[in-house]
Design an enzyme around this catalytic site. Structure first.
Site, short mmCIF file in Angstrom:
data_model
loop_
_atom_site.label_atom_id
_atom_site.label_comp_id
_atom_site.label_asym_id
_atom_site.label_seq_id
_atom_site.Cartn_x
_atom_site.Cartn_y
_atom_site.Cartn_z
N HIS A 1 1.00 -1.23 0.02
CA HIS A 1 -0.20 -0.14 -0.02
C HIS A 1 1.07 1.37 0.06
O HIS A 1 0.25 2.34 -0.52
CB HIS A 1 -0.86 -0.01 1.25
CG HIS A 1 -2.10 0.73 0.94
ND1 HIS A 1 -2.20 1.89 0.16
CD2 HIS A 1 -3.41 0.57 1.50
CE1 HIS A 1 -3.42 2.33 0.10
NE2 HIS A 1 -4.24 1.58 0.99
N ASP B 1 -10.87 -4.99 -19.27
CA ASP B 1 -11.04 -6.08 -20.31
C ASP B 1 -9.75 -6.50 -20.84
O ASP B 1 -9.28 -5.46 -21.63
CB ASP B 1 -12.13 -5.60 -21.36
CG ASP B 1 -12.37 -6.66 -22.40
OD1 ASP B 1 -11.70 -7.59 -22.30
OD2 ASP B 1 -13.04 -6.42 -23.31
#
Length: 477
Positions: free
Chosen positions: A178, A423
């Site tokens: 993070h 995608d």
């Protein structure tokens, strides 16, 4: 803890290096050292963020997709990842904290560093794991997520795992440090990778490139020095430079993962009810109403009012556009600030509970939207607040807890990340989730796959999850 039902076979563990065909496009001369800013440092000791994407094979006519996966899909994913990494060089490197530096830095070398990629196969039911109609054991996703190499001296930025579900589809699991990046930066990386894989195009000059220029982050208060010292003073300080994440206990036995959806119609109905039944003007954004509704349902399901007078909700704010000197949207790193709001637990479960929740969330949002730079008010206490909130987690260990403080629920993710638009060439994800929410009282938000609302993911004990589902449905009737 119950054992995961998911069993995977590791086929390959390899390294994917940045493509050597071009030099990464950055605002500097491709530096091999990237310092952390005060936005990054508070996340230094937090466990990795884990996200999972499920993709279904578009053509189900064949009875054996394994050869096609290994000969076509996997090479395309690897090649496009290599091309992508040339623009995201810090992700191939490691976080270190040299004695000569007052704060941690990322060190990377495009000639020798690479990202760890695990390839696995499984016979587990793809459609059950990637569905939304039933609860899953909280740990069932864990074998689909790679381990991120972390020690006291060095921490990798990113690890990936691609798992084949034979004759059904595959998943992409990610473990990320993070301190390296926030949710917006994660999606910039994922979308770039997906675009390159889908288009098979090496000429990507028109795509958005990440901005690494740390000078765009103004720090007149010297927050990075303040935060770094607070971390060095932890544990066996005053010169503790450990990068080892704080430990979480194992996920409690009997915990399950649930998926819920708020459609646009649901959200508009909640807004209309609030406008009709409340005299005062409320901040009725989709975010504030969604978070408020989840908060109320959680307080009812877990009966917080029986053990605590105060309930709290934490969420993060993208500061890029809220600073005195705005930061470009393509800035790569962390640029989020945590906010926590409080409310009387009994009022939250009462008749006006939703309005109470929306009011405190909305006031917090309005306070920084109205004045540039106010999002950083009180920022000097950010690291100490993180430590305190972490210590209150029922899953944390190794830090002294403070039982008298209110339990905090956390919101992770955002519908604005558009995770379902990733995608790679085989259609939109069938499902995506933040796996690491099971380590704390966190709730993951995203847009729905169809784009008609907000998808909600959370982990609770079975009985509490059933209660949450009931309250969630009742409030939408």
């Amino acid at each position: 803890m119950e054992q995961s039902k998911t069993v995977v076979k590791i086929v390959q563990v390899c390294k994917v290096a940045p493509s050597p065909t071009a030099t990464a496009t950055t605002t500097t001369d491709s530096p091999n050292i990237l310092p952390l800013t005060f936005f990054d440092i508070p996340w230094l000791r937090f466990p990795p963020v884990q996200r999972l994407f499920f993709y279904e094979f578009p053509n189900q006519n064949t009875t054996n997709t394994t050869p096609f996966f290994h000969s076509d899909i996997l090479p395309r994913l690897k090649d496009s990842l290599s091309l992508t990494l040339k623009h995201f060089l810090p992700l191939v490197g490691n976080l270190t904290w040299p004695q000569t530096s007052y704060k941690p830095i990322f060190v990377y070398d495009e000639r020798s560093d690479a990202v760890s990629l695990t390839v696995a196969e499984t016979d587990v039911d793809f459609y059950r794991l990637s569905g939304t109609n039933e609860f899953l054991e909280a740990t069932e996703y864990h074998p689909l997520i790679p381990n991120l190499e972390v020690s006291h001296e060095r921490a990798a930025a990113l690890a990936l795992q691609i798992t084949l579900f034979r004759n059904c589809g595959f998943s992409i699991g990610m473990s990320m440090h993070h301190a390296a990046l926030d949710g917006k930066s994660v999606q910039l990386f994922v979308k770039t990778w997906a675009d390159m894989c889908r288009s098979r195009d090496c000429d990507d000059d028109d795509r958005s490139k990440p901005l690494y220029d740390r000078t765009v982050i103004k720090d007149p208060m010297g927050l990075d020095s303040i935060f770094a010292k607070q971390l060095r003073d932890l544990d066996n300080g005053p010169d503790n430079r450990s990068l080892m994440p704080w430990s979480f206990k194992q996920v409690p036995s009997g915990s399950v993962r649930g998926t819920f959806q708020l459609t646009r119609v649901n959200i508009e109905k909640l807004k209309q009810n609030l406008m009709t039944n409340n005299i005062e003007q409320l901040h009725l954004s989709t975010f504030s109403v969604t978070c408020a509704y989840i908060w109320v349902c959680l307080n009812k399901a877990e009966e917080i009012y029986l053990s605590s007078q105060i309930s709290a909700l934490g969420f993060t704010v993208d500061s890029r556009s809220h600073l005195v000197d705005p930061v470009p949207e393509t800035y790569f790193g962390n640029c989020y600030v945590g906010k926590v709001v409080f409310a009387d637990a009994k009022r939250l479960v009462g008749k006006e509970g939703l309005a109470v929740a929306v009011k405190v969330i909305g006031e917090s949002i309005s306070s920084f939207e109205s004045i540039k730079g106010s999002v950083l008010n009180g920022a000097e206490n950010l690291v100490s607040s993180f430590i305190e909130s972490f210590s209150r987690s029922e899953y944390s260990e190794g830090i002294a807890t403070t039982p008298s403080r209110p339990i905090v629920y956390y919101i992770a993710g955002s519908p604005g990340f558009e995770v379902y638009s990733s995608d790679f060439g085989w259609g939109r994800p069938r499902k995506t989730d933040v796996v690491s929410i099971d380590r704390a009282r966190a709730v993951s938000l995203s847009e729905t796959r169809e784009g008609d609302g907000v998808e909600v993911e959370l982990v609770l004990k079975t009985q509490q999850m059933e209660a949450f589902a009931s309250f969630f449905a009742q409030g939408l009737e």
